[in-house]
Motif scaffolding. Structure first.
Motif, PDB file in Angstrom:
ATOM      1  N   PHE A   1       1.294  -6.188   6.312  1.00 24.52           N
ATOM      2  CA  PHE A   1       0.366  -5.381   5.528  1.00 24.52           C
ATOM      3  C   PHE A   1      -1.038  -5.358   6.115  1.00 24.52           C
ATOM      4  O   PHE A   1      -1.744  -4.363   6.009  1.00 24.52           O
ATOM      5  CB  PHE A   1       0.319  -5.887   4.072  1.00 24.52           C
ATOM      6  CG  PHE A   1       1.318  -5.185   3.216  1.00 24.52           C
ATOM      7  CD1 PHE A   1       1.065  -3.905   2.762  1.00 24.52           C
ATOM      8  CD2 PHE A   1       2.522  -5.787   2.882  1.00 24.52           C
ATOM      9  CE1 PHE A   1       1.988  -3.236   1.984  1.00 24.52           C
ATOM     10  CE2 PHE A   1       3.448  -5.123   2.100  1.00 24.52           C
ATOM     11  CZ  PHE A   1       3.176  -3.841   1.650  1.00 24.52           C
ATOM     12  N   THR A   2      -1.420  -6.459   6.762  1.00 20.49           N
ATOM     13  CA  THR A   2      -2.759  -6.489   7.351  1.00 20.49           C
ATOM     14  C   THR A   2      -2.900  -5.395   8.403  1.00 20.49           C
ATOM     15  O   THR A   2      -3.988  -4.906   8.656  1.00 20.49           O
ATOM     16  CB  THR A   2      -3.019  -7.849   8.030  1.00 20.49           C
ATOM     17  OG1 THR A   2      -1.919  -8.126   8.901  1.00 20.49           O
ATOM     18  CG2 THR A   2      -3.167  -8.952   7.025  1.00 20.49           C
ATOM     19  N   HIS A  35      -2.158  -0.772   7.032  1.00 24.28           N
ATOM     20  CA  HIS A  35      -3.154   0.178   6.538  1.00 24.28           C
ATOM     21  C   HIS A  35      -4.088   0.670   7.636  1.00 24.28           C
ATOM     22  O   HIS A  35      -4.791   1.643   7.459  1.00 24.28           O
ATOM     23  CB  HIS A  35      -3.961  -0.465   5.409  1.00 24.28           C
ATOM     24  CG  HIS A  35      -3.132  -0.723   4.186  1.00 24.28           C
ATOM     25  ND1 HIS A  35      -2.724   0.277   3.349  1.00 24.28           N
ATOM     26  CD2 HIS A  35      -2.622  -1.869   3.683  1.00 24.28           C
ATOM     27  CE1 HIS A  35      -2.003  -0.239   2.365  1.00 24.28           C
ATOM     28  NE2 HIS A  35      -1.912  -1.542   2.547  1.00 24.28           N
ATOM     29  N   VAL A  50      -8.747  -3.276   8.889  1.00 26.09           N
ATOM     30  CA  VAL A  50      -9.489  -2.065   8.555  1.00 26.09           C
ATOM     31  C   VAL A  50      -8.493  -1.025   8.063  1.00 26.09           C
ATOM     32  O   VAL A  50      -7.301  -1.128   8.311  1.00 26.09           O
ATOM     33  CB  VAL A  50     -10.284  -1.466   9.730  1.00 26.09           C
ATOM     34  CG1 VAL A  50     -11.618  -2.140   9.881  1.00 26.09           C
ATOM     35  CG2 VAL A  50      -9.496  -1.543  11.013  1.00 26.09           C
ATOM     36  N   GLU A  51      -9.023  -0.021   7.387  1.00 27.35           N
ATOM     37  CA  GLU A  51      -8.158   0.945   6.735  1.00 27.35           C
ATOM     38  C   GLU A  51      -8.201   2.260   7.512  1.00 27.35           C
ATOM     39  O   GLU A  51      -9.259   2.695   7.960  1.00 27.35           O
ATOM     40  CB  GLU A  51      -8.616   1.110   5.282  1.00 27.35           C
ATOM     41  CG  GLU A  51      -7.624   1.739   4.361  1.00 27.35           C
ATOM     42  CD  GLU A  51      -7.617   3.229   4.496  1.00 27.35           C
ATOM     43  OE1 GLU A  51      -6.565   3.834   4.266  1.00 27.35           O
ATOM     44  OE2 GLU A  51      -8.666   3.790   4.861  1.00 27.35           O
TER      45      GLU A  51
END
Lengths: 277, 386
Positions: B342-343, B346, B302-303
């Protein structure tokens, strides 16, 4: 904090058409988790009328990415494929009452997913990244995409290109490439050949600029060699200076004056003449 | 809707007692301490008192305290001072996870021709000490290493670094903006030459900072003009804020022990409950050496901006290291330096607590956040990963 419109907030907090259509007729997937946003669009298409009868999305990304994706599904539902393809990223942004400039790439992502889905449906899908030149390595943005977005949105600066495509927003190594693409598209002469803004300066602006150039560009260099310079007057295009300190006795004084003149011609105005008094 | 403020590493509420103490100096007592008349001149003694209170919190002498306008000014001043004093030395050492007040300033120095070494960190945000030792040379003018990281709360081995630098006779500055008032810190035992702190991180208002300069350390001012601060920082004293900072430091000194215990209990509760209730969540940073008030949690797939804006709907304030919140398109330089995948990069959320947070507030977050994460994952094409 970003300034989002009420409609962006509404479509973020209460997104329409979330999910994945079972046995979809078309699928468009763009972005990646590495880049920070990704969208999967699924469509149900009526084969006889070529009309989109249902659209759903799944998005990984920020509020405006989610809102843009949801807006896209609302916009394409009920449209024929031909009409859907006429949609631009600006239509998506306008539907939401506008997006912050730096978030325009979210609307571009929606448009891309739609194109990918329809191309796939029509069997026109390009093999993935077949020999396409990647300009921005940080966000894997191709030259094709950059060119397309520049033309569609009339972008003229690198900052705008970054806002719309993310290209150049990482390490910045591709910024010269982006400049070159912009120049190529709008056939603007390279910056180095001409002053950026050849607009006419008022006398006040001109004198201020001359002073600034002398202070920041010229004097520090002279001072480094024990010399110095004073600006006495400006008469039209004539700049009258006096050499000081070590420069007074320096046999290279004439060369120094010529150098100052060149610098002022480059940075202030092409007709400047420097005189020593 | 009540605000639940869990973003205290960004800024803090002005303590009521601090506000009360500073108000007279914004109203009736507006004089200039440099004046000859009593009306202004009498303020000199109030500044002295405030200076003594700040010094007491740091175990410093009052004359080692220079008031500045903010933490950034203190940081810039410390580094520039070293470069002015040792003009022949052209090398600066800092870390890859510094606050922009040091990090961007060092980038600026590099453009000016200085050599800058950025010490890397490991996946838990711990400094690579081997790289630090290797970077030292005779050209090194100053080393600037933060006391504790603002994003992860990780505390750096300032004592070890300072000890080495003292042997080598190299100036050492630490940006202690996140540490002062949160953990005990004593300049009598710490081998540091200069230290920065910022008022608004410890319940004083914005616009006031301090640079501690150890007695005997050579110093060159950054802001030049009047004789204020013994010629070490020109500009008419920000009296009201100086008084405020004095009071804030006094309060911090009184509460340091109990507050630390209180905050770490609430923080640990929040952290444990969020990890328990949300699958695919992880802590960023070394939990063994960390500020008591800070936790940085990544929720994978999720961001961060989306999480923050959903939390905002409940009046919950936090921050994120995601690209969309960093003001650029890249996620936080701190998390990138740590090599966070990277997962997870964010979806990082930082909660930073203060003495004004209550257990009820923490419970409210524990109850609110996991469903938000779940919902956003359902929106995400990567949601099925969990």
């Amino acid at each position: 904090m970003w300034e989002y419109t009420q409609k962006v907030k509404d479509f973020f907090l209460h997104p329409r058409n979330v999910g994945e259509i079972e046995n979809p007729d078309a699928v468009g997937e763009v972005g990646s988790i590495t880049c920070g946003d990704a969208l999967k669009l699924t469509l149900k298409i009526d084969k006889d009328t070529n009309r989109i009868i249902d659209a759903k999305f799944q998005t990984f990304g920020c509020a405006s990415a989610i809102a843009s994706s949801s807006a896209l599904t609302e916009l394409v539902k009920g449209k024929t494929l031909d009409d859907a393809l006429k949609l631009t990223n600006k239509d998506i942004a306008d539907f939401l009452g506008g997006l912050p400039e730096a978030k325009m790439h979210c609307s571009v992502m929606g448009k891309e997913a739609l194109e990918a889905a329809i191309a796939g449906y029509k069997g026109e899908a390009k093999p993935p990244e077949s020999g396409e030149r990647i300009v921005c390595k940080c966000f894997e943005v191709t030259e094709d995409k950059i060119r397309k977005v520049i033309i569609e949105n009339h972008l003229t600066t690198v900052d705008e290109v970054t806002n719309y495509t993310k290209a150049g927003g990482g390490c910045g190594a591709c910024i010269p490439d982006l400049e070159a693409i912009l120049r190529d598209i709008w056939s603007v002469k390279p910056v180095a050949e001409r002053p950026k803004e050849p607009k006419k300066l008022t006398n006040l602006q001109k004198i201020a600029l001359i002073q600034d150039v002398l202070e920041k560009e010229i004097r520090p260099r002279l001072q480094a060699d024990g010399g110095d310079l004073e600006l006495l007057d400006v008469e039209g295009h004539k700049v009258i200076v006096a050499l000081r300190a070590m420069c007074v006795a320096c046999p290279m004084g004439g060369v120094t004056i010529k150098g100052i003149e060149e610098k002022l011609r480059e940075l202030v105005s092409g007709d400047i003449v420097v005189e020593e008094r | 809707m009540n605000t639940i403020y869990l973003d205290n590493n960004a800024t803090t509420a002005v303590a009521p007692a601090v506000l009360e103490e500073m108000l007279p100096y914004l109203k009736d007592l507006y004089g200039n301490p440099s004046s000859m008349h009593t009306f202004g001149g009498q303020l000199g003694s109030t500044i002295r008192e405030a200076r003594a209170k700040v010094a007491a919190l740091l175990g410093a002498e009052p004359e080692e305290i220079i008031f500045t306008s903010c933490g950034t000014e203190s940081d810039n001043t410390a580094i520039m001072s070293a470069l002015e004093i040792y003009p022949h030395k052209r090398h600066v050492i800092t870390t890859r996870v510094e606050h922009p007040a040091v990090y961007s300033f060092c980038k600026h120095l590099a453009r000016k021709g200085y050599r800058v070494t950025y010490i890397p960190v490991d996946s838990k945000g711990r400094l690579n000490m081997d790289a630090f030792y290797k970077a030292l040379d005779d050209d090194t003018a100053i080393v600037s290493v933060m006391y504790a990281n603002n994003e992860t709360g990780v505390i750096f081995p300032v004592e070890e670094i300072g000890t080495v630098l003292r042997e080598r006779d190299i100036l050492f500055h630490t940006d202690a903006v996140q540490a002062v008032g949160k953990i005990p810190l004593d300049t009598r035992t710490l081998p540091i030459d200069m230290l920065s702190l910022s008022g608004h991180k410890l319940h004083a208002p914005k616009g006031i900072g301090v640079l501690y300069v150890r007695k005997g350390t050579r110093f060159y001012p950054y802001i030049i003009g009047g004789h204020q601060e013994h010629g070490r920082r020109a500009g008419t004293e920000n009296i009201a804020s100086i008084i405020a900072l004095g009071k804030a430091c006094e309060l911090a000194a009184e509460n340091l022990e109990t507050e630390g215990t209180y905050l770490s209990r609430l923080r640990d509760k929040l952290e444990a409950a969020l990890l328990r209730r949300s699958p695919d969540a992880r802590i960023n940073g070394d939990t063994e050496h960390r500020l008591p008030n800070t936790t940085n949690i990544s929720f994978e797939y999720v961001e961060g901006e989306a999480i923050l804006l959903r939390l905002d709907e409940y009046g919950i304030c936090a921050s994120s290291g995601s690209a969309c919140t960093s003001g650029s398109l890249e996620p936080s330089h701190v998390l990138r330096a740590m090599g966070v995948p990277f997962t997870a990069m964010h979806g990082s959320i930082r909660f930073s607590l203060s003495r004004y947070n209550t257990e009820e507030e923490i419970d409210k977050v524990i109850e609110t956040l996991p469903p938000i994460i779940k919902e956003l994952r359902m929106l995400s094409p990567y949601g099925r990963c969990t």
